[in-house]
Each structure stands twice: as structure tokens, then as C-alpha cells.
Motif scaffolding. Sequence first.
Motif, PDB file in Angstrom:
ATOM      1  N   MET A 140       0.805  -1.198   0.000  1.00  0.00           N
ATOM      2  CA  MET A 140       0.160  -0.061   0.143  1.00  0.00           C
ATOM      3  C   MET A 140       0.928   1.338  -0.032  1.00  0.00           C
ATOM      4  O   MET A 140       1.992   1.311   0.803  1.00  0.00           O
ATOM      5  N   SER A 143       0.640   7.422   2.380  1.00  0.00           N
ATOM      6  CA  SER A 143       0.058   8.484   2.246  1.00  0.00           C
ATOM      7  C   SER A 143       0.438   9.818   2.871  1.00  0.00           C
ATOM      8  O   SER A 143      -0.089  10.867   2.988  1.00  0.00           O
ATOM      9  N   ASN A 157     -10.708   5.913   7.312  1.00  0.00           N
ATOM     10  CA  ASN A 157      -9.472   5.830   6.730  1.00  0.00           C
ATOM     11  C   ASN A 157      -8.912   6.888   5.375  1.00  0.00           C
ATOM     12  O   ASN A 157      -7.863   6.879   5.266  1.00  0.00           O
ATOM     13  N   LEU A 159      -9.654   6.189   2.462  1.00  0.00           N
ATOM     14  CA  LEU A 159      -9.399   5.408   1.042  1.00  0.00           C
ATOM     15  C   LEU A 159     -10.322   5.479   0.001  1.00  0.00           C
ATOM     16  O   LEU A 159     -11.450   5.579   0.508  1.00  0.00           O
ATOM     17  N   LEU A 186      -5.992  -0.077  -5.718  1.00  0.00           N
ATOM     18  CA  LEU A 186      -5.454   0.427  -4.508  1.00  0.00           C
ATOM     19  C   LEU A 186      -3.993   0.820  -4.379  1.00  0.00           C
ATOM     20  O   LEU A 186      -3.572   1.926  -4.089  1.00  0.00           O
ATOM     21  N   GLN A 189      -2.881   4.264  -5.896  1.00  0.00           N
ATOM     22  CA  GLN A 189      -3.513   5.603  -5.676  1.00  0.00           C
ATOM     23  C   GLN A 189      -2.180   6.362  -5.051  1.00  0.00           C
ATOM     24  O   GLN A 189      -1.308   6.032  -4.366  1.00  0.00           O
ATOM     25  N   VAL A 192      -5.840  10.422  -1.316  1.00  0.00           N
ATOM     26  CA  VAL A 192      -6.842  10.009  -0.386  1.00  0.00           C
ATOM     27  C   VAL A 192      -7.961  11.041  -0.264  1.00  0.00           C
ATOM     28  O   VAL A 192      -7.821  11.982  -0.678  1.00  0.00           O
TER      29      VAL A 192
END
Length: 577
Positions: A140, A143, A157, A159, A186, A189, A192
Motif C-alpha cells: 500500500m 499517504s 481511513n 481510502l 488501491l 493511488q 486519499v
Amino acid sequence: MPRKLLVSSFLFLGLTFAPASSAAGGGGTVTPLASRPEVVRARAAATLPRDRHKQVDALFAPWSGKSTPGCAVGISRDGVLDYARGYGMSDLEHDVPITPRTLFHIASISKQFTAFSIGLLAQEGKLSLDDDIREYLPEMPDSGKTITIAHLLHHTNGLREQGQLLNLAGWRGDDLYTEADILWALTRQRGVNFAPGTEIVYGNAAYTLLAVIVRRVSGKSLKAFADERIFKPLGMSDTRFRDDHAELVPRRASAYGTREGGGWKLSIPNTDHYGSTSLLTTVGDLLKWKQNLLDARVGGQALVASMLTSGRLNDGTVTGYGGGLHLGDYRGLRTVSHDGMEGGYRTEAVLFPDPRLAIVALCNGSTISPTDLTRKVAEVYLGERMKDVMPPAVALPGTELSALAGNYWSPLTDEVVRLEVKDGALRQVGVPTAFVPIGNGAFRPGESMHVWRFSEPAADAPRELSIQDAWPTTRPFIRVTSPMPADSALASFAGQYRSDEVDMTYTVRVADGKLAIRWPRRDEVVLDAVGGDRFVGSLGTVTFTRAASGGIDGLTISNRRLRRLRAERLEGGVRVR
């Protein structure tokens, strides 16, 4: 009826019977049998459940025919089954009726079982809810802010929504969606929706990731883990996560959506991922689970208590969402519930913990509202304990309604809502529900408790709107006052736009005097102008962005669960700078 048989009937009902006493010498009067208080009470006790059941049948009557999908309903009181019945058809092609043993895809009701599995692992010390998810999901992206397992559980979160990302990447509604597809989207990305913990926005990506975490921590799939640790101990023999869309499932209901021109069509989701969805079960099994939320036979009181504890935002705001469960109230009574909606499946399971009443409605038609039905069933059983909490309507002149119509944009979420006066009521464009004025600039949509509140416009400032729905994060909007683009200006928006986050290039063109956006394998989406560089369509809000020179250099796509996904403009295959 013979006297002996009558007495036996009363004993079966848990009642007692004794003959009237005689006066000395045997000369007393005898009260007629039908008028005796104990007989009246016995008859009332015997007929009350039947009356309730008839009222429940009446609620589901529109869905009880042989040419319509329908529902299975189950009702329990303090862990004892009170009523279960099927209405309508499980399979319209083969004339199979729905029964209490029919299996349904319950969509988002699945989330509470994923949350409970995470709770079991936390209870054993194998993870902590405060852990950074990247400890278990290193793929992941970073961010810049820590997203914890608790953020996933409580929808705080930030997302972006998994299904919308895949749609923007070219997946069609009837395509197969897999866990690998979702992880692909996901992990690409770069943005967010919001900083973790600052808002709550319900979504599915978090619970797909929680299912992956269960597998990586326990060494077992969520399907196997939940079966071993939850379903078998509770005797939920008809319940399992589905990870193969081609699997044959006896007694499973098909699902149906409406067909243009009338009638029904198949609407069954093709999903090989689970955690956020894809649990198959029956009303009877879900009632067993609801009882576990009362007696904690599996998991223990501490874990169940954590499931029934609301998440909080960073500022302490209570969100009303626990471990895969909505924690709310209905007409003054506490509720623990969740609904589900996917394809043509519509589901709802609600527990009223204080009177210990559980109601489950599992349906297979897209136009059925099981949430409304379960609340009406609750009124049949608990109406005398409920309060009238709906804000009353107030009169409002038509001129005041007309002054509120227009387009409103949210700087927080980048959404646009369009309001019009139609048939004497304020409504969202394209939405049939009328707004009911309740005073002081506030409205409620239909019979909901949501509040849309308009401010009085200040001098030289646009009118503002705030929307408070089931979630505590109020969304602010301001009226769009930018002029509509001239027809001649629409051509300046046309071109190609590239988003690496979904690996897709979009084409914008002018068609029949409007902008339209298209991308491979998807139907073209017509965009309606709402003012300035902002447009709306079925995918949400499309806002074109400009470089310092004033030229258009890109666009963003936003809706409630996916904000400001950027695509940069291409000229000759090169990004505009």
C-alpha cells in the motif's frame, strides 16, 4: 369442547384453570365459561402472535406473488424464533419460491464478520488495532499519514472506493471483480479522500484489506478462519464466504433488477473477493449471530463490547459505526444494524438490544427496501415503546422554495448537488424524494431524519447549504454562481486526459451541445454544466483545471467516496504543462 381437553389446552399454553367455587350446599351460580377472565386471557395470549404474524405478512404482501422476487424474513425474541417465512420467488425462471432456508448474498452485512475475525486475532495478541496497516500490507502506498487497522474498521481511513476505481479503470458492472484487481487499483493511488481520522466516509476498500490482513496474520483465508472460529461454533451451518463466482450453491436465491419497459432481469454480482461482501447465509443463521451479540457465546463479552463501541474521529466525535455495525436508534430505541446492497440483492439485519428483538430481511429484488420493511416489522412488535421523533412539516411559500433551487458545490468533498422545485416541492434533480420543510431554513428528505439546512445569504455572498445525514461529518456546500460556459467555449474542454492512478486515458468531446466523456469498455457519460469549469454526470463531478496561463491542463473526478482523482491533459500524447 370436553372439560378435560379444555383444561389440557390451558396447561399447554402455560395457564391454569379451576372451576368456579360453589356455595355451601352446592347452590352457587356458575360464571359462563367463555366469560371467565382466565379464558379471555388465554385466548388473547393465543391470538396475539397470530395477529402480529398477519401484520408482518401484510407488509410483505407486495412481494408475495409468483411473478416477482421477494424476501425471506426472520424474527426472534430473546433468542427464540418467533416467526420465519418466505415471500415471492427465489428463481423466476424455474418457479422456485423463497423459504426461510433460502440462501442470499448479503452484501455489506458481511463486514461485521470480517471485523469480528480481526477482533479475535487482536484478542490473541496477533495484531493490534493501532497497528499501521502497512505492517501487513507493505504494497500500500505511503499517504504521509498512518492508516491504522482501527481506521479501516471504522471507515475513517480516507481510502478511495474500490468499485469506482475499477469502473474508472474500464471494468464493467458485470465483469468479474477479484481481490487482485482491487489491490492493483488501491496500490496505484497517490491521493486519499481525507487525512485518516478526520472524517468518516463509508466504503468497501477497507474491509477488502481487512480480509487480506486476516489471511496474512492467521495463515488461513478469511473464509476458512470465519468458518472455524465463528460459523461452526454458532451452528451457522448455512453460512460461508464465497470466493468463487462459478460455485454451485444449493438453495441460493438469484437476484433481479428492473428491465427498461417493465419486468425483471438477472442482476447477480460477479465477485471473487470478500471481506466487504460475498457472505452467503439464511435468515435463521443471521438470527443466531444476532443472539451472539447479546450473549457473547463466541468471542466473549469484551470482544462483543468492542464490536458495539463506536469509532471516534481525531477530535473525539463519535461516528456511530462500530465493528462492521451501525450503532443508532429508531424512534427512541437503540439499534445495532447493517444493510447490504449489491446487484439485485437488498438485505438488512437489525437488533433492538434492550427488548432483545432481532429482525432479518433478505431480499432479491433491486426495488425492495428491506430497511423500511424491518423497521415496520419492529413497529408491529414494539410500537407501544416507540416515540414519534419525526420533525413535523411547516408551510413554506413557493417563492421561498424557488429561491433555494440551484447548483451547490462542496469544497470539502468536491460534490455537486442540483436542486429544483418540481410538483410544488424542493427536490434533487433526478431524485423523486421531496424535501419537507421543518423550519429555520431546514428540510428533511422524505421521512428520513437527515437535515439539509440553508443559510440566509449574506450581502454579496452565495447562499450556503449544510447536509447532515447518518454520518457525523457535516458536508458544507456553497451555491455555484459562476456563469454557464457558452456553447462556443465547450470545444476548449475537448481532448484526451490521462490518469496513471487507474491506468486510463479519457476522451472528452462535444456531442449534441454538451460535453461527454468516454473511456474503453464503458458507456459514454454525458456531462451537464453547473457553472464555470464544473460539470456533473453519472460518475460524479468533473472539474476542469487550468494552468497559470489560463489554459486547461487537466480534470478531476469526484463523488462521495472518491475525491479529486486527477487526469492530466494530453497534446500529441504528451502531458500539458
